[in-house]
Design a protein around this motif. Structure first.
Motif, PDB file in Angstrom:
ATOM      1  N   ARG A 135       0.828  -1.206   0.000  1.00 30.61           N
ATOM      2  CA  ARG A 135       0.000   0.000   0.000  1.00 30.61           C
ATOM      3  C   ARG A 135       0.863   1.257   0.000  1.00 30.61           C
ATOM      4  O   ARG A 135       0.581   2.229  -0.739  1.00 30.61           O
ATOM      5  N   LEU A 136       1.924   1.267   0.795  1.00 29.50           N
ATOM      6  CA  LEU A 136       2.831   2.422   0.834  1.00 29.50           C
ATOM      7  C   LEU A 136       3.472   2.658  -0.533  1.00 29.50           C
ATOM      8  O   LEU A 136       3.507   3.788  -1.036  1.00 29.50           O
ATOM      9  N   TRP A 137       3.971   1.563  -1.133  1.00 27.20           N
ATOM     10  CA  TRP A 137       4.608   1.692  -2.451  1.00 27.20           C
ATOM     11  C   TRP A 137       3.597   2.150  -3.506  1.00 27.20           C
ATOM     12  O   TRP A 137       3.910   3.001  -4.363  1.00 27.20           O
ATOM     13  N   THR A 138       2.387   1.606  -3.445  1.00 29.30           N
ATOM     14  CA  THR A 138       1.358   1.986  -4.417  1.00 29.30           C
ATOM     15  C   THR A 138       1.037   3.474  -4.310  1.00 29.30           C
ATOM     16  O   THR A 138       0.919   4.167  -5.332  1.00 29.30           O
ATOM     17  N   ASP A 139       0.900   3.967  -3.077  1.00 31.68           N
ATOM     18  CA  ASP A 139       0.624   5.397  -2.892  1.00 31.68           C
ATOM     19  C   ASP A 139       1.763   6.246  -3.433  1.00 31.68           C
ATOM     20  O   ASP A 139       1.528   7.336  -3.993  1.00 31.68           O
ATOM     21  N   VAL A 154       8.216   7.902   1.892  1.00 34.35           N
ATOM     22  CA  VAL A 154       9.607   7.454   1.787  1.00 34.35           C
ATOM     23  C   VAL A 154      10.172   7.140   3.166  1.00 34.35           C
ATOM     24  O   VAL A 154      10.841   6.115   3.371  1.00 34.35           O
ATOM     25  N   GLU A 155       9.898   8.007   4.148  1.00 33.53           N
ATOM     26  CA  GLU A 155      10.391   7.782   5.504  1.00 33.53           C
ATOM     27  C   GLU A 155       9.820   6.499   6.105  1.00 33.53           C
ATOM     28  O   GLU A 155      10.521   5.735   6.760  1.00 33.53           O
ATOM     29  N   GLN A 156       8.529   6.274   5.881  1.00 38.30           N
ATOM     30  CA  GLN A 156       7.906   5.050   6.407  1.00 38.30           C
ATOM     31  C   GLN A 156       8.522   3.803   5.775  1.00 38.30           C
ATOM     32  O   GLN A 156       8.751   2.798   6.448  1.00 38.30           O
ATOM     33  N   LEU A 157       8.810   3.864   4.480  1.00 32.56           N
ATOM     34  CA  LEU A 157       9.432   2.727   3.793  1.00 32.56           C
ATOM     35  C   LEU A 157      10.846   2.489   4.316  1.00 32.56           C
ATOM     36  O   LEU A 157      11.265   1.345   4.502  1.00 32.56           O
ATOM     37  N   HIS A 191       0.614  -3.728  -7.212  1.00 33.87           N
ATOM     38  CA  HIS A 191      -0.183  -2.506  -7.289  1.00 33.87           C
ATOM     39  C   HIS A 191      -1.514  -2.823  -6.617  1.00 33.87           C
ATOM     40  O   HIS A 191      -2.302  -3.623  -7.105  1.00 33.87           O
ATOM     41  N   MET A 192      -1.779  -2.190  -5.481  1.00 33.30           N
ATOM     42  CA  MET A 192      -2.947  -2.531  -4.688  1.00 33.30           C
ATOM     43  C   MET A 192      -4.257  -2.140  -5.352  1.00 33.30           C
ATOM     44  O   MET A 192      -5.318  -2.644  -4.993  1.00 33.30           O
ATOM     45  N   LEU A 251      11.154  -1.849  -8.987  1.00 34.42           N
ATOM     46  CA  LEU A 251      12.005  -0.661  -8.889  1.00 34.42           C
ATOM     47  C   LEU A 251      13.447  -1.105  -8.680  1.00 34.42           C
ATOM     48  O   LEU A 251      13.700  -2.054  -7.941  1.00 34.42           O
ATOM     49  N   CYS A 252      14.363  -0.413  -9.309  1.00 29.34           N
ATOM     50  CA  CYS A 252      15.794  -0.740  -9.133  1.00 29.34           C
ATOM     51  C   CYS A 252      16.588   0.552  -9.027  1.00 29.34           C
ATOM     52  O   CYS A 252      16.516   1.415  -9.910  1.00 29.34           O
ATOM     53  N   TRP A 253      17.318   0.705  -7.917  1.00 31.45           N
ATOM     54  CA  TRP A 253      18.139   1.903  -7.736  1.00 31.45           C
ATOM     55  C   TRP A 253      19.634   1.613  -7.898  1.00 31.45           C
ATOM     56  O   TRP A 253      20.469   2.473  -7.662  1.00 31.45           O
TER      57      TRP A 253
END
Length: 540
Positions: free
Chosen positions: A150-154, A166-169, A228-229, A238-240
């Motif tokens: 859910r965090l990533w989807t938002d 971002v901080e929560q992740l 994707h929720m 995602l790749c950094w």
């Protein structure tokens, strides 16, 4: 079922305690005996009793030493001390190391049973707390991935405060500390062939779990993969990492997917984006690339940009062929139906390029056409209520082969199947006997053990979900869910006669993945739980 152990170096004392205690009243079904602390430790390790009743003065390991060991190694055990010594140090040691009561010899039966009841009650209370804690922990572990998704989807959809997300992740170790840019890729289960989807019996969550695990294993700490929720079946990667090219990472992921599923996937990708500011745009580009890929191109599995312009094919609509399809359906002629399908496919072939987006749009048009042809009696635009249990929002499989490319043969079968099904309904629309609805009933009777969705039935019989729901209720007087539930419970009743099958096994064998839900349905239809039904039949 509880166990207790009596520890005393005098045999007659152990036997007296065993006779004086009302074990059955306290739910204790097994009573062990030990002559000293050493023997008690061995028996406790082997049998795991819930209650220990011990003397204090014994050879080898005495009662005080046994209490100390229990306090350290078996803290959940309830301990009662039964001693002939009214010694303050013994009492203090008992209290300090978790003993619940200190009973003096000679043993008073009332005092013994009162202490035993207190110990049994405390055990059951603590056991319930442990059970609830375990359930809560399991639920938290199950909810955590959903929460992270859910965090990533938002974040990728631009909802909420991106910096707080971002901080929560980062706080949950799902995102590296220093990420300034990342690459994005999108995959979707709708781009798999029907054969693979059938293996997962429409369990999209299980398929998504498999794909995400493979991605996560290969990304390690260099990226993230999540669902994707808001779009079931869609997975974002995602790749950094800046050392290994993103295309190489995706190729390795594809190799891992092939090793597990014997299929390779198609990726939609966007440009490397500034994180987190440009992430939503990069995700949209990647998704557009996936859905606009050319289904006739066998040279690439990593797609970027708008591969097939949808505007060019937008002028080709099924509505322009509606009359040909309708007349072919009314004719009931196999040759006319196949001819109408071939005319459509030949015109599509001349376009030279075709995307998944085009197929999904035409599928929607097909649904509208068939609804328009076969449902003249729907009054005032009312839509019949669908069956809640099996009306899952599952997609109709696209006509794709194992490579994720268009199969003209499968597509032709789908189109002719739709027209043939419409033909049967149109010719039977005023008939008393609705044969296709009876075909659906027979399908349910043979496939009750599978996970069946209304969308799956609609795809299989090339009819709209609304038509099936309404006609089924008219024909049989019950909903599809109730009809399927009765079949499953009748099968379960037969299986319950076998005492060697567990309730959970029976639930799965008749199509229920959740034992609790199976029991709920069983009790609703039979007025008793599966376990009560089994016991009742066993006593007959």
């Amino acid at each position: 079922m509880m166990k207790a152990i009596i520890v005393d170096d005098e045999k007659h004392v152990r036997e007296a305690i065993q006779l004086l205690a009302d074990w059955k009243k306290h739910g204790i079904t097994e009573i062990l005996q030990a002559a000293d602390g050493e023997e008690a430790v061995e028996l406790i390790r082997e049998h795991s009793p819930q209650i220990v009743m011990t003397d204090m003065r014994m050879p080898r390991k005495n009662g005080a030493e046994l209490l100390t060991w229990l306090y350290t190694d078996m803290p959940d055990v309830k301990v009662l001390v039964i001693s002939g010594y009214d010694d303050f140090e013994y009492v203090r040691h008992t209290i300090r190391y978790g003993g619940m009561d200190y009973i003096l010899k000679p043993v008073d039966p009332a005092a013994l049973n009162e202490a035993l009841e207190k110990a049994a009650t405390a055990w059951h209370r603590d056991e319930e707390k442990r059970r609830l804690s375990t359930i809560q922990e399991i639920e938290m572990n199950q909810m955590k991935p959903l929460y992270m998704d859910r965090l990533w989807t938002d974040l990728i959809t631009g909802r909420g405060n991106k910096y707080q997300l971002v901080e929560q992740l980062r706080d949950r170790n799902s995102l590296a500390i220093h990420v300034s840019a990342c690459s994005v890729a999108v995959i979707s289960d709708m781009h798999f062939d029907k054969e693979l989807l059938a293996k997962f019996r429409n369990r999209r969550d299980l398929l998504a779990f498999t794909l995400i695990n493979i991605c996560a294993e290969l990304l390690k700490l260099k990226g993230a993969a999540f669902r994707h929720m808001d779009k079931p079946g869609t997975i974002i990667i995602l790749c950094w990492d800046t050392v290994v090219p993103f295309s190489s990472i995706l190729s390795r992921i594809n190799d891992g997917i092939y090793a597990t599923l014997h299929r390779r996937v198609h990726f939609g990708t966007g440009n490397r984006a500034k994180f987190p500011e440009e992430l939503p745009r990069a995700y949209q580009d990647a998704e557009q690339a996936l859905w606009s890929r050319n289904l006739l191109d066998r040279n690439s599995r990593i797609h970027s940009g708008c591969c097939v312009e949808s505007s060019g094919a937008r002028t080709l609509r099924l509505a322009s062929y509606e009359e040909k399809f309708r007349l072919a359906a009314l004719s009931g002629s196999k040759e006319q139906i196949e001819s109408a399908a071939d005319q459509w496919l030949n015109e599509v072939r001349q376009r030279g390029a075709l995307s998944p987006e085009h197929l999904t749009r035409w599928n929607s048009e097909w649904d509208w056409l068939q609804h328009h042809w076969t449902e003249p009696e729907v009054i005032g635009g009312q839509t019949p209520e669908e069956d809640a249990e099996i009306s899952q929002d599952l997609p109709s499989p696209l006509p794709l082969d194992k490579e994720g490319l268009l199969s003209w043969d499968i597509w032709r079968q789908q189109i002719t199947g739709r027209i043939q099904s419409a033909s049967r309904v149109m010719t039977q629309i005023h008939a008393k006997e609705n044969h296709i609805i009876h075909d659906i009933a027979r399908y349910l009777e043979h496939s009750y053990h599978e996970e069946i969705s209304l969308q799956d039935i609609a795809s299989r019989f090339f009819l709209s979900r609304e038509y099936i729901s309404r006609k089924f209720r008219q024909e049989f007087g019950v909903t599809l869910s109730d009809f399927l539930g009765r079949i499953r419970i009748d099968k379960a009743k037969m299986l319950l006669l076998n005492p060697h099958l567990r309730i959970a096994q029976i639930a799965e064998m008749v199509g229920y993945q959740d034992e609790k839900y199976f029991s709920k349905v069983f009790k609703k239809l039979e007025g008793q739980t599966p376990n009560d039904y089994r016991k009742e039949r066993a006593s007959e």
